[in-house]
Scaffold this motif. Structure first.
Motif, PDB file in Angstrom:
ATOM      1  N   LEU A  95       2.232   9.247  -7.854  1.00  0.00           N
ATOM      2  CA  LEU A  95       1.838  10.276  -6.883  1.00  0.00           C
ATOM      3  C   LEU A  95       3.010  11.200  -6.606  1.00  0.00           C
ATOM      4  CD1 LEU A  95      -0.277   9.708  -3.679  1.00  0.00           C
ATOM      5  CD2 LEU A  95       1.624  11.295  -3.703  1.00  0.00           C
ATOM      6  N   ASP A  96       2.812  12.472  -6.880  1.00  0.00           N
ATOM      7  CA  ASP A  96       3.803  13.492  -6.559  1.00  0.00           C
ATOM      8  C   ASP A  96       3.434  14.073  -5.197  1.00  0.00           C
ATOM      9  OD1 ASP A  96       5.457  15.675  -6.270  1.00  0.00           O
ATOM     10  OD2 ASP A  96       5.071  16.502  -8.268  1.00  0.00           O
ATOM     11  N   PRO A  97       4.282  13.923  -4.169  1.00  0.00           N
ATOM     12  CA  PRO A  97       3.901  14.415  -2.837  1.00  0.00           C
ATOM     13  C   PRO A  97       3.622  15.913  -2.802  1.00  0.00           C
ATOM     14  CG  PRO A  97       6.217  13.770  -2.912  1.00  0.00           C
ATOM     15  CD  PRO A  97       5.601  13.270  -4.163  1.00  0.00           C
TER      16      PRO A  97
ATOM     17  N   PHE B  45     -13.730  16.039   9.475  1.00  0.00           N
ATOM     18  CA  PHE B  45     -12.330  16.281   9.829  1.00  0.00           C
ATOM     19  C   PHE B  45     -11.754  14.982  10.350  1.00  0.00           C
ATOM     20  CE2 PHE B  45     -14.702  17.130  13.706  1.00  0.00           C
ATOM     21  CZ  PHE B  45     -13.945  16.547  14.710  1.00  0.00           C
ATOM     22  N   HIS B  46     -10.451  14.890  10.373  1.00  0.00           N
ATOM     23  CA  HIS B  46      -9.764  13.666  10.767  1.00  0.00           C
ATOM     24  C   HIS B  46      -8.605  14.001  11.699  1.00  0.00           C
ATOM     25  CE1 HIS B  46     -11.959  11.857   7.428  1.00  0.00           C
ATOM     26  NE2 HIS B  46     -11.436  12.752   6.609  1.00  0.00           N
ATOM     27  N   GLY B  47      -8.248  13.027  12.549  1.00  0.00           N
ATOM     28  CA  GLY B  47      -7.005  13.093  13.316  1.00  0.00           C
ATOM     29  C   GLY B  47      -6.049  12.083  12.720  1.00  0.00           C
ATOM     30  N   PHE B  48      -4.885  12.528  12.244  1.00  0.00           N
ATOM     31  CA  PHE B  48      -4.033  11.615  11.477  1.00  0.00           C
ATOM     32  C   PHE B  48      -2.595  12.131  11.386  1.00  0.00           C
ATOM     33  CE2 PHE B  48      -5.532  14.824   8.590  1.00  0.00           C
ATOM     34  CZ  PHE B  48      -4.492  15.065   7.698  1.00  0.00           C
ATOM     35  N   ARG B  49      -1.705  11.213  11.197  1.00  0.00           N
ATOM     36  CA  ARG B  49      -0.352  11.503  10.712  1.00  0.00           C
ATOM     37  C   ARG B  49      -0.122  10.808   9.376  1.00  0.00           C
ATOM     38  NH1 ARG B  49       5.639  10.495  13.562  1.00  0.00           N
ATOM     39  NH2 ARG B  49       6.783  10.422  11.582  1.00  0.00           N
ATOM     40  N   TYR B  50      -0.794   9.670   9.206  1.00  0.00           N
ATOM     41  CA  TYR B  50      -0.601   8.847   8.012  1.00  0.00           C
ATOM     42  C   TYR B  50      -1.896   8.777   7.211  1.00  0.00           C
ATOM     43  CZ  TYR B  50       3.462   7.307  10.688  1.00  0.00           C
ATOM     44  OH  TYR B  50       4.633   7.264  11.411  1.00  0.00           O
ATOM     45  N   VAL B  51      -1.763   8.750   5.894  1.00  0.00           N
ATOM     46  CA  VAL B  51      -2.916   8.589   5.012  1.00  0.00           C
ATOM     47  C   VAL B  51      -2.566   7.551   3.953  1.00  0.00           C
ATOM     48  CG1 VAL B  51      -4.503   9.684   3.407  1.00  0.00           C
ATOM     49  CG2 VAL B  51      -3.653  10.973   5.377  1.00  0.00           C
ATOM     50  N   GLN B  52      -3.374   6.511   3.886  1.00  0.00           N
ATOM     51  CA  GLN B  52      -3.203   5.510   2.842  1.00  0.00           C
ATOM     52  C   GLN B  52      -3.989   5.947   1.619  1.00  0.00           C
ATOM     53  OE1 GLN B  52      -3.059   1.334   3.968  1.00  0.00           O
ATOM     54  NE2 GLN B  52      -4.556   0.859   2.364  1.00  0.00           N
ATOM     55  N   VAL B  53      -3.328   5.963   0.469  1.00  0.00           N
ATOM     56  CA  VAL B  53      -3.923   6.456  -0.770  1.00  0.00           C
ATOM     57  C   VAL B  53      -4.165   5.282  -1.712  1.00  0.00           C
ATOM     58  CG1 VAL B  53      -3.653   8.017  -2.731  1.00  0.00           C
ATOM     59  CG2 VAL B  53      -2.693   8.633  -0.491  1.00  0.00           C
TER      60      VAL B  53
ATOM     61  N   ALA C 231       0.833  -1.204   0.000  1.00  0.00           N
ATOM     62  CA  ALA C 231       0.000   0.000   0.000  1.00  0.00           C
ATOM     63  C   ALA C 231       0.867   1.252   0.000  1.00  0.00           C
ATOM     64  CB  ALA C 231      -0.918   0.009   1.216  1.00  0.00           C
ATOM     65  N   THR C 232       0.322   2.336  -0.550  1.00  0.00           N
ATOM     66  CA  THR C 232       0.993   3.631  -0.550  1.00  0.00           C
ATOM     67  C   THR C 232       0.470   4.458   0.618  1.00  0.00           C
ATOM     68  OG1 THR C 232       1.278   3.612  -2.952  1.00  0.00           O
ATOM     69  CG2 THR C 232       1.391   5.759  -1.836  1.00  0.00           C
TER      70      THR C 232
ATOM     71  N   ARG D 144      -5.718  18.395   1.247  1.00  0.00           N
ATOM     72  CA  ARG D 144      -6.062  19.071   0.001  1.00  0.00           C
ATOM     73  C   ARG D 144      -5.210  18.412  -1.076  1.00  0.00           C
ATOM     74  NH1 ARG D 144      -4.207  24.129   0.644  1.00  0.00           N
ATOM     75  NH2 ARG D 144      -6.106  24.777   1.726  1.00  0.00           N
ATOM     76  N   ILE D 145      -5.876  17.916  -2.112  1.00  0.00           N
ATOM     77  CA  ILE D 145      -5.155  17.201  -3.156  1.00  0.00           C
ATOM     78  C   ILE D 145      -5.384  17.869  -4.509  1.00  0.00           C
ATOM     79  CG2 ILE D 145      -5.349  15.030  -1.888  1.00  0.00           C
ATOM     80  CD1 ILE D 145      -7.454  14.138  -3.938  1.00  0.00           C
ATOM     81  N   THR D 146      -4.401  17.763  -5.362  1.00  0.00           N
ATOM     82  CA  THR D 146      -4.532  18.139  -6.771  1.00  0.00           C
ATOM     83  C   THR D 146      -4.183  16.906  -7.595  1.00  0.00           C
ATOM     84  OG1 THR D 146      -3.954  20.440  -6.320  1.00  0.00           O
ATOM     85  CG2 THR D 146      -3.744  19.666  -8.595  1.00  0.00           C
ATOM     86  N   VAL D 147      -5.124  16.459  -8.418  1.00  0.00           N
ATOM     87  CA  VAL D 147      -4.967  15.183  -9.087  1.00  0.00           C
ATOM     88  C   VAL D 147      -5.564  15.270 -10.482  1.00  0.00           C
ATOM     89  CG1 VAL D 147      -7.115  14.365  -8.020  1.00  0.00           C
ATOM     90  CG2 VAL D 147      -5.468  12.698  -8.897  1.00  0.00           C
TER      91      VAL D 147
END
Length: 930
Positions: free
Chosen positions: A400-402, A385-393, A317-318, A331-334
């Motif tokens: 994926l460009d970070p 809203f979310h509480g997170f440090r990691y996000v699985q995409v 997984a990514t 916020r994503i740009t895709v």
């Protein structure tokens, strides 16, 4: 010459908009004149009327002019005169906007989707209207059962998020007030609203989640247009408005996340000329609650955090690592083909390299975005809203460009007011974790955690954390607003303070010590830290009603016993599946809080001039004290619960007053702390006060060792494990990287971060000596193991600071005292003096440390080993050289007693390890002899 550098109006949102006709004013003066004190001030309104204010008062000064009219806008200037007779220039003008409507002025109706297809269905709502002349001012008032954002003529009206937040909806709604003059145009205009369920449509509960408020969201919008020719027109939501459920947000929940279909975007839907004939007339919801103007700060996007690393997990997984546990969203740009779905799963930690979602329980914390195709698309959620440090995409088209992903940090937009620094990077990171924990959990409501299927306003958490919170951020308006909800929920329960506010759980209306005591503790904290006497008056009935509930439960014995309690919640000795099974007796905890709340009520009554109440509750508090001592304190000064928490409560709450008994108790507390290996043995109740109890008893060395301990359980153990916020459990993650097996495990819980208040007040030595820091206590405590420490706080009077630093055989103490205040200084070594405003510096002899006292060996008592940092480190280092797992096992079973040798404590350690420990101690002894 003095100068007025800042003016604030009471609880102003956006720094200018106020919720009351008579907002109290505060101003900050700076002056290079040492010891400057204000003799008087002048307040000017709109450059036309001036009122003189005599004396020193400059914080929360009663509005000195005529009450504000609803919707009015004014400018205020202040100039001050010092006791030296010198008068400042006028300050810069400060705008004050009356953000409330007149009595009977609210006419908007709550409207929503008339025929929803599912529970909590997101909707778009709109209406057209005409502006038939030049506009002098246009003001938008809006609220919702749910969360919303308004657009006027295709433009969002502000940068606030998740409006209007969460209140006790059945009794209280708040509305935003927004100047939208610039968004209107002569001719045809349109207003549109994004609407989702938010907290109103959420299902709450730990076993069988259920709706508490309502199945569908609704919004109320009222636009007041003031024309240049003096006319006024109102555009208000009602049955003539139209709505659709066919917008791009197809699902949205606080726990679940947001589902967004960009193919369903309706271009121009909130602009004039849009054809809404296919939309249906709205549903109108009846309510008897008239919205009131917001007095707490709005929630906003406050920061952006870039991706630190793109990880590939063992399963392939990514996962994006942002390097910091945050609250907000992505916020994503895709770019991708039409119909491509991108899935974002959020979590706080990895376990064995994979995204760990078990601690989220039933919260899916997942956003889903279906692309429209045809080029780059930028998206961020509106309804969750979310509480997170990691996000699985999942489903990202192409590589994926970070740089195309950013974490957006969201919280109530409070002004930062407090900072701490020291020579220990671990302690500094601990403090930074506390700050991040507060930011994430001060999102409209002071919550316990921001990530799992909870996120509730637990009263116990904020009760213990309030002193820390009030130092770090200007949260007077935030907490005062929440206290109003507390009082309303309490009224609905005949005086019982629910253990969550707003209350959405049936069983939460149960009296619980330390939780319900938020009703008495927090108003006192706000008075102490902000000089806010009015909050005591506003909350007095709530305080009294809570105490009366407790006295009735206590009965003639004046002891709160035999009933439900959380007790010293999350004592580290409690099993993972029974967090309330603390070593301190629950009834003892409860009766200590019966005294504490009764005592605080008596103090509030005295401050407010309620003399009869003050006498009555002072007598009751003394009777409760006597009952507690009779029941729980032996003649020898031992507590019936021989625990750190029990002694800390008796000492810090002032239950035991005899100096001889207090000395004995302080010594026993220090002994218990040493026997535990200077590891934490307290839960929610004891943790905020144990260091104060040690310090006041003269055991600063023990407090230092406990602060700097890195073995679990300790404040620094999570830091050594990579924590970037404060954990719920001392061992939310085990040393092997496994998440605690309990069903209740959060990695962003500020309660144990209450230690930061001690860092500010005691270690750095900066504390209020009078309400609002009108008088300041400067009392640094150079801790063994630290070379320096400092604290800075933007008090209501201006910037104050205290610091100390070891320089050879001296300690240099520095302090900054703001204008119009004084300070009492207690230097290391005991000298006391009083100073006025300005910068100050002193040098005193450095205190000696207790390390390196003499030879050590396997025959040395365990108590002497733990008190000898060099010897203690040598023992653990020798173990680690063989097997790191030996250390934790040894620490977990060892009690550092004064009459048991180190050798006896090492009986279970393999002989070769014992031999190496003996050699290591011989080396320590040779070094000391040389």
């Amino acid at each position: 010459m003095p100068s007025v550098v800042r003016i604030t109006a009471e609880h102003a949102t956006d720094r200018t908009t106020v919720a009351t006709p008579r907002p109290r004013l505060s101003w900050v003066t700076e002056s290079e004149t040492p010891g400057w004190v204000q003799a008087g001030a002048e307040v000017e309104l709109d450059g036309a009327r001036t009122v003189r204010v005599e004396g020193r008062d400059s914080v929360l000064v009663d509005w000195p002019i005529d009450p504000l009219e609803a919707g009015a806008s004014h400018t205020v200037r202040v100039r001050v005169t010092g006791e030296d007779g010198v008068t400042s220039e006028w300050s810069e003008p400060h705008e004050v906007v009356a953000g409330f409507l007149p009595d009977g002025g609210w006419t908007a109706q709550l409207v929503g989707l008339a025929d929803p297809a599912r529970e909590g269905q997101p909707a778009l709502v709109r209406a057209g209207f005409t502006v038939d002349g030049p506009v002098r001012r246009a003001t938008l008032y809006a609220t919702a059962h749910g969360v919303y954002q308004v657009e006027l003529n295709g433009r969002e009206v502000d940068d606030e998020v998740l409006k209007p937040g969460w209140t006790a909806y059945e009794q209280r709604l708040v509305h935003e007030t927004t100047d939208v003059t610039a968004l209107l145009a002569e001719g045809e205009n349109a207003v549109g609203v994004w609407l989702s369920g938010g907290w109103f449509c959420e299902r709450f509960g730990f076993r069988e989640a259920a709706l508490h408020y309502g199945p569908q969201p609704a919004v109320a919008v009222q636009l007041v247009i003031e024309y240049a020719d003096g006319r006024t027109a109102t555009v208000a939501s009602g049955p003539h408005w139209r709505a659709t459920g066919e917008g791009p947000i197809t699902a949205g929940g606080i726990y679940a996340g947001e589902t967004y279909d960009a193919r369903r975007v309706l271009p121009g839907w909130s602009a004039s000329g849009f054809d809404d004939s296919a939309w249906a007339p709205v549903r109108v919801d009846e309510t008897v609650v008239v919205p009131e103007a917001r007095s707490a700060p709005a929630a906003r996007r406050t920061e952006e955090v870039a991706v630190r690393e793109v990880l590939t997990t063992p399963s392939g997984a990514t996962v994006l690592d942002f390097g910091q546990n945050v609250v907000g969203w992505l916020r994503i740009t895709v770019s991708g083909e039409r119909g491509q779905e991108v899935v974002l799963r959020h979590a706080e930690v990895l376990e064995h390299g994979e995204l760990c979602t078990r601690p989220l329980r039933r919260a899916e914390a997942t956003d889903r975005i279906t692309l429209a195709g045809g080029g780059p698309e930028t998206w961020e959620p509106r309804s969750t809203f979310h509480g997170f440090r990691y996000v699985q995409v999942e489903g990202w088209p192409g590589e994926l460009d970070p740089a195309d992903v950013v974490a957006v940090v969201v919280h109530s937009d409070m002004r930062r007011t407090g900072w701490f620094d020291s020579s220990s990077e671990l302690v500094n990171r601990l403090h930074e974790n506390v700050v991040w924990g507060m930011r994430g959990n001060f999102l409209h409501v002071p919550t316990d955690c921001p990530q799992r299927d909870e996120r509730l306003g637990w009263t116990g958490d904020i009760q213990v954390f309030a002193p820390t919170a009030t130092f770090l951020f200007d949260c007077d308006g935030f907490l005062s607003s929440w206290l109003r909800d507390l009082a309303l929920e309490q009224q609905a329960q005949d005086g019982i303070v629910p253990f969550i506010v707003p209350n959405v759980l049936e069983r939460a209306a149960t009296p619980a010590a330390a939780w319900g005591d938020a009703a008495t503790v927090i108003p006192h904290v706000l008075h102490e830290r902000f000089g806010d006497r009015e909050v005591l008056a506003t909350q007095y009935d709530s305080m009294r009603d809570w105490v009366e509930v407790l006295l009735a439960l206590a009965g003639p014995r004046l002891l709160w016993e035999g009933r439900f309690q959380f007790g010293d919640w999350l004592d580290p000795a409690a099993p993972p599946d029974r967090p309330g099974d603390a070593t301190t007796d629950r009834d003892l905890v409860a009766s200590a809080h019966l005294f504490r709340s009764t005592d605080l009520l008596a103090r509030a009554a005295a401050l407010l001039g309620r003399d009869d109440d003050a006498a009555q509750y002072r007598k009751l508090a003394e009777d409760v004290r006597a009952a507690f001592v009779r029941e729980y304190v032996t003649p020898a000064g031992r507590m019936m619960s021989d625990t750190q928490t029990a002694y800390a409560m008796a000492l810090v709450y002032g239950i035991v007053t005899d100096e001889g008994e207090r000395r004995v108790m302080g010594e026993r507390l220090a002994e218990l702390v040493r026997v535990a290996g200077y590891r934490v043995a307290t839960g929610f109740v004891g943790t905020p006060i144990v260091q104060d109890a040690l310090t006041e008893g003269g055991h600063l060395d023990a407090a230092a060792r406990m602060l700097l301990q890195t073995q679990c359980p300790s404040w620094l153990y999570p830091v050594t494990m990579g924590a970037t916020t404060v954990w719920e459990r001392w061992d939310s993650m085990l040393p092997d990287g496994t998440v605690n097996p309990g069903q209740m495990t959060s990695f962003n819980h500020y309660a144990f971060g209450a230690i930061a208040d001690w860092l500010h007040r005691v270690v750095a030595g900066l504390a209020p000596a009078a309400p609002g820091y009108r008088e300041i206590a400067i009392a640094p405590h150079p801790l063994p193991g630290l070379d320096r420490a400092s604290a800075t706080h933007e008090t209501p009077y201006g910037r104050a600071s205290a610091s100390w630093e070891r320089r050879g055989d001296v300690v240099v103490v520095e302090a900054e005292v703001p204008a119009n205040t004084t300070a009492t200084v207690r230097l290391p070594g005991g000298d006391e003096l009083s100073v006025g405003s300005g910068r100050h510096r002193w040098e005193v002899p450095a205190p000696t440390t207790g390390n390196g006292r003499g030879p050590v060996s396997l025959d040395t008592p365990l108590a002497d080993v733990i008190d000898d940092q060099e010897a203690y480190d040598a023992v653990l280092d020798a173990m680690r050289a063989h097997d790191g797992t030996l250390v934790q096992a040894f620490l977990d079973r060892t009690r550092w007693l004064p009459h048991l040798s180190l050798g006896a404590g090492l009986e279970r350690v393999p002989a070769p390890v014992r031999a190496d420990i003996g050699s290591a101690l011989e080396s320590v002894s040779r070094g000391r002899a040389g």
